[in-house]
Enzyme design. Structure first.
Site, PDB file in Angstrom:
ATOM      1  N   PRO A 276      95.432  31.754  -1.332  1.00  0.00           N
ATOM      2  CA  PRO A 276      95.531  30.727  -0.110  1.00  0.00           C
ATOM      3  C   PRO A 276      96.870  30.291   0.612  1.00  0.00           C
ATOM      4  CG  PRO A 276      96.377  30.303  -2.225  1.00  0.00           C
ATOM      5  CD  PRO A 276      95.703  31.753  -1.967  1.00  0.00           C
ATOM      6  N   GLY A 277      95.664  29.446   2.442  1.00  0.00           N
ATOM      7  CA  GLY A 277      96.925  29.320   2.616  1.00  0.00           C
ATOM      8  C   GLY A 277      97.121  27.654   3.191  1.00  0.00           C
ATOM      9  N   ARG A 315      95.860  23.407  17.299  1.00  0.00           N
ATOM     10  CA  ARG A 315      94.583  23.146  16.960  1.00  0.00           C
ATOM     11  C   ARG A 315      93.845  22.872  17.727  1.00  0.00           C
ATOM     12  NH1 ARG A 315      92.707  22.089  12.401  1.00  0.00           N
ATOM     13  NH2 ARG A 315      91.874  23.699  12.137  1.00  0.00           N
ATOM     14  N   TYR A 319      90.410  24.985  19.348  1.00  0.00           N
ATOM     15  CA  TYR A 319      89.278  25.238  17.784  1.00  0.00           C
ATOM     16  C   TYR A 319      88.980  23.887  17.976  1.00  0.00           C
ATOM     17  CZ  TYR A 319      92.445  28.909  15.582  1.00  0.00           C
ATOM     18  OH  TYR A 319      93.843  29.138  15.423  1.00  0.00           O
ATOM     19  N   CYS A 344     100.754  20.186  30.821  1.00  0.00           N
ATOM     20  CA  CYS A 344      99.794  19.800  32.863  1.00  0.00           C
ATOM     21  C   CYS A 344      98.777  20.773  32.428  1.00  0.00           C
ATOM     22  CB  CYS A 344     100.799  20.450  33.774  1.00  0.00           C
ATOM     23  SG  CYS A 344     102.252  19.410  33.539  1.00  0.00           S
TER      24      CYS A 344
HETATM   25  N1  LLP Z   1      94.278  35.944   4.104  1.00  0.00           N
HETATM   26  C1  LLP Z   1      94.813  36.534   5.299  1.00  0.00           C
HETATM   27  C2  LLP Z   1      93.766  37.939   4.798  1.00  0.00           C
HETATM   28  C3  LLP Z   1      94.177  35.380   6.219  1.00  0.00           C
HETATM   29  O1  LLP Z   1      93.635  36.839   7.604  1.00  0.00           O
HETATM   30  C4  LLP Z   1      94.325  34.876   5.904  1.00  0.00           C
HETATM   31  C5  LLP Z   1      94.137  33.415   7.403  1.00  0.00           C
HETATM   32  C6  LLP Z   1      94.764  33.895   4.729  1.00  0.00           C
HETATM   33  C7  LLP Z   1      94.337  34.860   3.787  1.00  0.00           C
HETATM   34  C8  LLP Z   1      94.353  32.714   4.423  1.00  0.00           C
HETATM   35  O2  LLP Z   1      92.992  31.561   5.080  1.00  0.00           O
HETATM   36  P1  LLP Z   1      93.533  29.688   4.270  1.00  0.00           P
HETATM   37  O3  LLP Z   1      93.738  29.766   3.102  1.00  0.00           O
HETATM   38  O4  LLP Z   1      94.911  29.404   5.605  1.00  0.00           O
HETATM   39  O5  LLP Z   1      91.854  29.788   4.886  1.00  0.00           O
HETATM   40  N2  LLP Z   1      95.682  29.740  13.121  1.00  0.00           N
HETATM   41  C9  LLP Z   1      93.619  28.959  12.116  1.00  0.00           C
HETATM   42  C10 LLP Z   1      93.599  29.358  10.714  1.00  0.00           C
HETATM   43  C11 LLP Z   1      93.604  31.552  10.995  1.00  0.00           C
HETATM   44  C12 LLP Z   1      93.501  31.553   9.905  1.00  0.00           C
HETATM   45  C13 LLP Z   1      93.678  32.810   9.484  1.00  0.00           C
HETATM   46  N3  LLP Z   1      93.516  34.108   8.538  1.00  0.00           N
HETATM   47  C14 LLP Z   1      93.349  27.541  12.244  1.00  0.00           C
HETATM   48  O6  LLP Z   1      94.373  26.788  12.670  1.00  0.00           O
HETATM   49  O7  LLP Z   1      92.371  26.864  11.486  1.00  0.00           O
END
Ligand code: LLP
Length: 420
Positions: A276-277, A315, A319, A344
């Site tokens: 989780p991130g 973001r 997106y 700009c």
């Molecule tokens: N594991 C892998 C292999 C991943 O590629 C990612 C995210 C995660 C875990 C964590 O995912 P999460 O739990 O955070 O959803 N920059 C984008 C999000 C890109 C996520 C890329 N991979 C945003 O700001 O929405």
């Protein structure tokens, strides 16, 4: 508990008034709450309590700040890294090598070697080609590398196309249909201890159904691999759980996710890893900004021009993402505005026609839910430098990343003599 709440009419991070941070550290500045990080880390861990000793590896890309990683390390979290730089950060933050998982579709030879030399816990192999290279490097060191094969389950995660990773046309993992053949080939290599499979289908998922579909496919794959005689001891289920960016946005709770996982993985008899991130860090941070001026007299609503921009929080520009935007000292009056940064290009727009607190030049405001994929995606576009980061803990705070101004970035550049 809301760790960013009004107290006596002033928005606080835990017990620290945000105007104090703005005054002492300047704006724009990312402000993180240690309490919020810990609460989310525990909520997720508790949600998985039915499982046997899962590894929770925080996706460092969401928020790689060393202090943030340190907080999570103290909660028993490992790290999911996707570059040598992230690996170094995780190690520096005190995360044990055996709790580090290395994902990523383009690991270089140097990065593979770094991971082997640091004895990290697991490599998630994204291709046949990578598997061969990794196994050869491990064999040359006289070791067998612990790895999982990342599979692309061809599931539509129903999220923004730029953060969907598990559809057949996406670059990640080995197609499910080829997984058995590639697994068999890589498992036979010297230097390789291929012990399971990994998936990650996308980010900011607001529905558990695609995850459930993907896990069911993994269930079949694991059974097939076992039937072919392979010992499957590990499965990595990735990350992806969404958070609510708007007050009325409903997302699955960690508990709902945990129950689904327990049901879908029943009888697998493996050690599960989670990555989780956003779920952990997203709502643990805000981007604190000051209104530069309010520009009126155009065709539409006034432009509230803030001192944060798309280089600090990408973001919305990337997106079309929504971040709640609130005054630090709301008067109770409202306005409809376009919230923009100073950069700009028109893409430097945080919100259009937004109903928000009434704001005037000099007022402070926050973009909420900026603790994940905020600072970590910053750039120095328009020579704006990198924003400072602050961690709050009760009634104290510390600057956990200095502001890097344009002059410091310029110091790394030079004009060659032959141009002079
Ligand atoms: N594991 C892998 C292999 C991943 O590629 C990612 C995210 C995660 C875990 C964590 O995912 P999460 O739990 O955070 O959803 N920059 C984008 C999000 C890109 C996520 C890329 N991979 C945003 O700001 O929405």
């Amino acid at each position: 508990m809301d760790h960013f709440a009004l107290k006596d009419g002033v928005l606080h991070a835990e017990n620290v008034a945000l105007p104090r941070i703005a005054q002492e550290v300047g704006t724009p500045v990312y402000v993180y709450s240690r309490g919020a990080l810990v609460a989310q880390a525990r909520a997720f861990r508790d949600a998985l309590s039915e499982l046997d000793d899962p590894l929770i590896a925080f996706a460092v890309k969401a928020n790689p700040n060393l202090a943030v990683l340190n907080v999570l390390q103290r909660e028993g979290y490992g790290a999911d890294v996707v570059s040598g730089g992230e690996m170094r950060r995780a190690l520096t933050a005190g995360i044990a090598p055996d709790k580090i998982v290395f994902s990523g579709v383009g690991k270089t030879r140097a990065e593979l070697e770094l991971g082997l030399d640091e004895r990290i816990g697991q490599f998630n192999i994204e291709s046949r080609e990578e598997g061969h290279e990794l196994a050869a490097l491990a064999a040359a060191r006289g070791i067998r590398v612990d790895a999982c094969l990342r599979v692309n389950p061809d599931v539509d995660a129903k999220t923004h196309e730029k953060i969907s990773t598990g559809k057949a046309e996406n670059k990640f993992g080995v197609p499910l249909l080829r997984a058995r053949e590639v697994f068999a080939e890589l498992a036979a290599l010297d230097g390789m201890n291929l012990r399971g499979v990994a998936i990650h289908i996308g980010s900011q998922l607001s529905d558990l159904e695609p995850l459930e579909t993907a896990f069911a496919k993994i269930d079949t794959l694991v059974a097939d691999l076992r039937a072919s005689g392979f010992a499957i001891t590990h499965v990595d289920l990735g990350g992806g759980l969404g958070v609510s960016y708007r007050k009325d946005e409903v997302v699955p709770t960690p508990a709902e996710y945990g129950r689904m996982v327990a049901r879908m993985t029943k009888g697998w008899d493996v050690r599960l890893t989670f990555e989780p991130g956003r779920l952990i860090a997203g709502n643990a941070g805000v981007l604190l900004t000051r209104v530069v001026r309010v520009k009126r007299g155009g065709n539409g609503p006034p432009f509230v021009i803030v001192d944060a921009a798309m280089n600090d929080l990408a973001r919305p520009a990337l997106y079309g993402a929504w971040h709640d935007f609130d005054a630090v000292e709301p008067s109770g009056e409202r306005m409809t505005a376009n919230i923009v940064g100073p950069i700009c290009e028109t893409g430097d727009t945080f919100a259009t026609d937004r109903d928000c607190d009434a704001l005037e030049s000099g007022d402070l405001a926050v973009f909420r839910t900026a603790g994940a994929y905020g600072a970590s995606m910053a750039s120095s576009y328009n020579s704006r430098g990198f924003v400072a980061e602050v961690l709050v803990d009760g009634d104290r705070y510390a600057v956990v990343a200095d502001r890097i101004d344009a002059a410091a970035i310029m110091d790394a550049e030079r004009v060659p003599e032959w141009l002079a």
